[in-house]
Design a protein around this motif. Structure first.
Motif, mmCIF file in Angstrom:
data_model
loop_
_atom_site.group_PDB
_atom_site.id
_atom_site.type_symbol
_atom_site.label_atom_id
_atom_site.label_comp_id
_atom_site.label_asym_id
_atom_site.label_seq_id
_atom_site.Cartn_x
_atom_site.Cartn_y
_atom_site.Cartn_z
ATOM 1 N N UNK A 85 0.854 -1.235 0.065
ATOM 2 C CA UNK A 85 -0.043 -0.145 0.001
ATOM 3 C C UNK A 85 1.049 1.230 0.096
ATOM 4 N N UNK A 86 0.500 2.305 -0.823
ATOM 5 C CA UNK A 86 1.159 3.409 -0.844
ATOM 6 C C UNK A 86 0.060 4.587 -0.807
ATOM 7 N N UNK A 122 -2.672 -6.858 7.941
ATOM 8 C CA UNK A 122 -1.364 -6.295 8.622
ATOM 9 C C UNK A 122 -0.132 -7.287 8.538
ATOM 10 N N UNK A 123 -0.445 -8.684 8.142
ATOM 11 C CA UNK A 123 0.821 -9.323 7.976
ATOM 12 C C UNK A 123 1.552 -9.019 7.195
ATOM 13 N N UNK A 124 1.319 -8.192 5.777
ATOM 14 C CA UNK A 124 2.143 -7.820 4.806
ATOM 15 C C UNK A 124 3.278 -6.868 5.411
ATOM 16 N N UNK A 125 3.015 -6.091 6.421
ATOM 17 C CA UNK A 125 4.214 -5.252 6.952
ATOM 18 C C UNK A 125 5.437 -5.661 8.161
ATOM 19 N N UNK A 126 6.461 -5.082 7.929
ATOM 20 C CA UNK A 126 7.622 -5.436 8.928
ATOM 21 C C UNK A 126 7.051 -5.086 10.307
ATOM 22 N N UNK A 127 6.373 -4.051 10.423
ATOM 23 C CA UNK A 127 5.929 -3.493 11.899
ATOM 24 C C UNK A 127 4.856 -4.143 12.172
ATOM 25 N N UNK A 417 -6.297 1.992 4.125
ATOM 26 C CA UNK A 417 -5.135 1.250 4.020
ATOM 27 C C UNK A 417 -4.009 1.582 5.020
ATOM 28 N N UNK A 418 -4.265 1.461 6.453
ATOM 29 C CA UNK A 418 -3.302 1.975 7.589
ATOM 30 C C UNK A 418 -2.275 1.363 7.482
ATOM 31 N N UNK A 419 -1.032 2.093 7.984
ATOM 32 C CA UNK A 419 0.315 1.214 8.363
ATOM 33 C C UNK A 419 -0.325 0.760 9.787
ATOM 34 N N UNK A 420 0.689 -0.471 10.117
ATOM 35 C CA UNK A 420 0.500 -0.778 11.413
ATOM 36 C C UNK A 420 0.752 0.150 12.603
ATOM 37 N N UNK A 421 1.684 1.041 12.449
ATOM 38 C CA UNK A 421 1.856 2.029 13.234
ATOM 39 C C UNK A 421 1.972 3.535 12.580
ATOM 40 N N UNK A 422 0.504 4.081 12.255
ATOM 41 C CA UNK A 422 0.404 5.388 11.409
ATOM 42 C C UNK A 422 0.985 6.216 12.143
ATOM 43 N N UNK A 423 1.350 7.132 11.238
ATOM 44 C CA UNK A 423 2.284 8.625 11.594
ATOM 45 C C UNK A 423 1.155 9.390 12.560
#
Ligand code: HEM
Length: 423
Positions: A85-86, A122-127, A417-423
């Motif tokens: 996701x971008x 969420x599994x696709x992210x490193x964080x 499409x959130x990041x696991x630790x959003x800004x």
């Protein structure tokens, strides 16, 4: 796919159009649904609450102050098919969501929706998600069940009193409409999210009775009463038997203002319920034995006001178990904290696959709150004495859990499409 049968009553016709979906069903539904046009939103999307699940302040209430849920529901399981996701995809989805919010006001007469993301997303992210935020994979929760465990990346829940509103939202997101309710479609799901699972539901007085004919799990005598909002014949979701939206909201961290969703698909088998159990047995099994003894529940329970009244019998549960029968709400009530339930139920009836069922959707601050409530409802601790693990143990014998899923519903600011630790 065949279109809806035009001889059905208007509400049942709209209901079957929602079940069919697609451009043909939307056209059929639009020509059949009567009444004034659906108004555009009167709030700018920027003025909406940050909580996606803040529906109650926008929904109608009945005479007792109970929230009246929207009648038609669409539950879309989504797979992420993008390249990120971008940020470009985030913007595209945010445009898609704000298009819907401009087209329709949040509420029964417009559209209410939430989007949540599952562990698979969420599994696709490193964080990982922030330390104190847990989003467990779904799992079987009861010894007697063997559900399929959903692994969708996301779940979109759309709800409205108008079938054409949920259908047009679905079509707009798929990129099939240039305008929705005279608002130009600024963003879609195309090339980012793909619908891989489609479930539909409905709730409201009369709808189960109108939709019971020919449905597996319900006797041919069509016994569901006309005033019942749910297939089992009684009202549910009283104001004082629900967690508040505050109680189910994540209260700290980057997802503050969000919530979680548990979604299960439950099959109902109501032959014994309607053909052998007496009305008193149904009241005792769904509410509690005292409610049956004292004739507390009239018809579908509209006389109960804003509370089922089970708080009076939660403490009797063990004694009732020794006497051979415990009620569903009585048992589930044991999961309360400080006197209040900890999950917010937004479940709806289902006839997907022509089988009677429930899409049991609830919001809670953490999935652990759902698990605790479900354990209280299962009542394994009560089955050493006179009651069996299934029979006379609330309504367990009439339910079969087919699927389970867990999602994190971010606050609006992180809903695309959130990041696991959003800004
Ligand atoms: C699938 C069929 C189900 C039906 C027909 C059903 C029906 C009902 C009804 C009629 C009530 C009493 C009215 C009310 O409190 O609003 C109730 C209460 C409740 N049910 Fe269910 N229910 C079902 C499944 C579940 C499931 C799967 C759970 C999750 C654990 C659950 C949790 C609760 C809770 C927490 C209450 C309120 C207890 C309290 O007052 O503290 N129910 N249900």
């Amino acid at each position: 796919m065949p279109g809806p049968d035009p001889d059905l009553s208007r509400r049942a016709f709209v209901r079957s159009a929602v079940a069919v979906g697609g451009a043909g069903a939307l056209a059929a539904c639009t020509s059949r649904e009567e009444g004034a046009d659906v108004p555009q939103a009167d709030l700018d999307p920027g003025e909406l609450p940050d909580r996606q699940h803040a529906w109650n302040e926008f929904l109608d209430r009945d005479d007792h102050g109970n929230v009246r849920p929207p009648e038609h529901h669409l539950l879309l399981g989504l797979e992420y098919v993008g390249d990120g996701p971008d940020d470009a995809e985030r913007e595209q989805l945010e445009d898609a969501f704000t298009t819907l919010e401009r087209a329709y006001g949040r509420g029964n007469d417009g559209l209410a929706f939430t989007v949540g993301y599952g562990p698979a997303y969420f599994d696709r992210f490193d964080d990982d998600l922030p330390g104190d935020l847990e989003l467990p994979e779904p799992e079987p929760l009861v010894p007697i069940e063997d559900p399929d465990l959903d692994a969708h990346d996301a779940l979109l829940h759309l709800a409205s009193d108008h079938g054409r509103v949920v259908l047009s939202a679905e079509e707009a997101l798929a990129g099939e409409l240039e305008e929705i309710n005279d608002v130009s479609v600024e963003g879609t799901f195309e090339k980012v999210l793909e619908v891989t699972d489609r479930r539909t539901g409905f709730v409201g007085e009369g709808l189960p009775a109108e939709n019971q004919a020919g449905i597996r799990g319900i006797p041919d005598t069509e016994p569901v009463p006309d005033d019942a909002p749910f297939f089992m014949g009684f009202k549910s979701g009283f104001e004082r038997n629900q967690a508040s939206e505050d109680r189910v909201t994540i209260s700290a961290g980057p997802f503050e203002g969000g919530t979680t969703t548990h979604l299960s698909k439950i099959d109902l088998s109501l032959h014994q319920w309607y053909e052998q159990d007496s009305r008193d047995q149904r009241v005792a099994k769904l509410f509690c034995p005292a409610h049956a003894d004292e004739n507390r529940v009239e018809d579908a329970g509209h006389n109960l006001g804003d509370s089922s009244g089970v708080e009076d019998c939660i403490e009797d549960v063990e004694a009732d178990a020794r006497n051979g029968l415990v009620g569903h709400a009585q048992k589930a009530g044991r999961a309360r904290e400080d006197g209040d339930p900890i999950i917010l139920r937004r479940d709806v009836n289902s006839t997907d696959g022509d089988r009677a069922g429930v899409h049991f959707l609830s919001h809670q601050r953490s999935i652990a709150d759902f698990v605790a409530t479900r354990e209280a409802m299962t009542g394994s601790d009560l089955t050493d004495g006179a009651i069996d693990s299934r029979f006379n143990n609330g309504i367990l014998q009439y339910l079969r859990v087919r699927r389970r899923a867990n999602y994190l519903v971010p606050p609006r600011r992180h809903r695309a499409l959130p990041l696991p630790v959003p800004e």
